[in-house]
Design an enzyme around this catalytic site. Structure first.
Site, PDB file in Angstrom:
ATOM      1  CD  GLU A 224     -44.561  55.452   1.411  1.00 45.40           C
ATOM      2  OE1 GLU A 224     -44.442  56.592   1.473  1.00 45.40           O
ATOM      3  OE2 GLU A 224     -43.909  55.056   1.070  1.00 45.40           O
TER       4      GLU A 224
ATOM      5  CB  SER B 289     -42.268  57.809   4.173  1.00 44.28           C
ATOM      6  OG  SER B 289     -43.436  58.485   2.647  1.00 44.28           O
TER       7      SER B 289
ATOM      8  CE1 TYR C 233     -45.454  62.671   4.134  1.00 40.85           C
ATOM      9  CE2 TYR C 233     -43.955  60.650   4.933  1.00 40.85           C
ATOM     10  CZ  TYR C 233     -43.975  61.282   4.123  1.00 40.85           C
ATOM     11  OH  TYR C 233     -43.674  60.705   2.690  1.00 40.85           O
TER      12      TYR C 233
ATOM     13  NE  ARG D 224     -39.459  64.692  -2.588  1.00 39.08           N
ATOM     14  CZ  ARG D 224     -39.956  63.816  -1.445  1.00 39.08           C
ATOM     15  NH1 ARG D 224     -41.454  63.701  -1.887  1.00 39.08           N
ATOM     16  NH2 ARG D 224     -39.449  62.606  -1.410  1.00 39.08           N
TER      17      ARG D 224
ATOM     18  CG  ASP E 224     -35.666  62.261  -1.921  1.00 41.84           C
ATOM     19  OD1 ASP E 224     -36.616  63.795  -2.056  1.00 41.84           O
ATOM     20  OD2 ASP E 224     -36.739  62.340  -1.342  1.00 41.84           O
TER      21      ASP E 224
ATOM     22  CD  GLU F  62     -35.962  57.952  -1.529  1.00 46.14           C
ATOM     23  OE1 GLU F  62     -36.791  56.992  -1.839  1.00 46.14           O
ATOM     24  OE2 GLU F  62     -35.577  57.482  -0.683  1.00 46.14           O
TER      25      GLU F  62
ATOM     26  CG  ASN G 111     -39.327  60.480  -3.424  1.00 47.67           C
ATOM     27  OD1 ASN G 111     -40.011  59.211  -2.165  1.00 47.67           O
ATOM     28  ND2 ASN G 111     -38.671  60.848  -3.649  1.00 47.67           N
TER      29      ASN G 111
ATOM     30  N   GLY H  63     -45.337  62.968  -2.171  1.00 51.42           N
ATOM     31  CA  GLY H  63     -46.918  62.974  -0.397  1.00 51.42           C
ATOM     32  C   GLY H  63     -47.183  64.421  -1.414  1.00 51.42           C
TER      33      GLY H  63
END
Length: 317
Positions: free
Chosen positions: A28, A161, A227, A266, A268, A281, A283, A287
């Protein structure tokens, strides 16, 4: 549900000299370079005395610890993604140095990076996450396909990611997906596919920000959709009822707290066709690029990007 976050009232000079850590050598790296540049610009815009270090970049002949020791700083803003940046490694180095840093501590960072152990912890707390099975070279693919069952998502355990994630609809695809993920990680698992809407919930100081529903023409919200693609859509008009919105935000806050996360992050999730929510998951260093979700959620809550990075920095105590 309307959520408003007040900007920090703290004097930017009180943070001292701040280093933004980005780059690294994980898969990443490219995303981290963008995140780090954005964070650094945001801090400078806010009047914070900040500078950046690209770990394994321009001073690649120095170890990360040597780079950290080369220039004095008072606290660190971590914008590193993936292994060695989001897994507790750099957090441990900063702990040894006695330097405050943004985000979760060593334990929570390591758990967040290890998807399987994170799922196991959630399950122990009766938090909903899709069932899974570990894969290895000796797996009986036909039996696994029956037990999961297919379709399933095959994931490397320690990547972020959505790198290395593949949907498997057949036995042959299941094995191929494993081989692909195994090139990236020694630990690979298959997770029961939840078919339905995908959501993400940013958490700042333990509080869930506005919920975002993700929409992509891709099979799932993969690296390109995150992205690179211009056809990914982000909806604050989520289609959730007020009760469901409160439920998904509460679940995200509980999942964040259960792992021991701090500062910001964050979560998800998926919603199945019966309306149930499932944790995918957490994070711990999301990002911060122009395609990233935390800045979008913060903007919906009334924070500019510069105000957001200062609020995050404020948690580094």
């Amino acid at each position: 549900m309307s959520i408003q976050i007040q900007p920090s009232q703290r004097d930017p000079g009180s943070f001292g000299r701040v280093v933004v850590l980005y780059g690294g050598r994980s898969s990443e790296r490219a995303v981290s370079l963008k995140s780090g540049a954005a964070v650094l610009n945001g801090l400078l815009e806010a009047g914070v005395d900040a500078f950046g270090i690209d770990l394994y970049g321009e001073q690649g002949d120095l170890s990360p610890m040597q780079q950290l020791q080369a220039q004095p700083f008072d606290r660190a803003f971590i914008a590193l993604h993936g292994p060695e940046g989001e897994d507790g490694t750099i957090q441990g180095a900063l702990e040894i140095m006695g330097k405050p840093y943004t985000g979760s501590g060593v334990m929570a960072s390591a758990l967040g990076m290890d998807k399987v152990r994170c799922k196991q912890l959630w399950l122990s707390q009766d938090l909903p996450t899709p069932s899974h099975m570990m894969l290895d070279d000796d797996s009986n693919w036909t039996e696994l396909a029956k037990q999961l069952p297919l379709p399933a998502m095959v994931k490397p355990d320690h990547e972020g990611s959505s790198i290395g994630i593949t949907r498997a609809d057949t036995v042959e695809q299941l094995e191929r997906a494993y081989r692909k993920a195994r090139e990236l990680d020694r630990c690979v698992f298959a997770e029961r596919l939840i078919e339905g809407a995908e959501f993400t919930v940013a958490v700042l100081n333990g509080q869930a920000l506005p919920v975002i529903r993700l929409e992509t023409p891709h099979q799932f919200y993969d690296y390109e959709a995150k992205y690179l693609a211009d056809d990914t859509h982000y909806h604050f008009e989520t289609g959730l009822s007020a009760q469901q919105d409160a439920q998904i935000r509460s679940l995200s806050e509980a999942a964040f707290a259960a792992v021991g996360c701090q500062g910001w992050g964050r979560v998800d999730l998926m919603q199945d066709r019966d309306g149930g929510f499932w944790l995918l998951e957490v994070n711990t260093v999301p990002g911060m690029t122009d395609h990233s979700l935390v800045p979008m959620a913060a903007a919906e809550a009334g924070l500019s990007f510069s105000q957001l990075v200062v609020k995050i920095l404020e948690t580094a105590e």
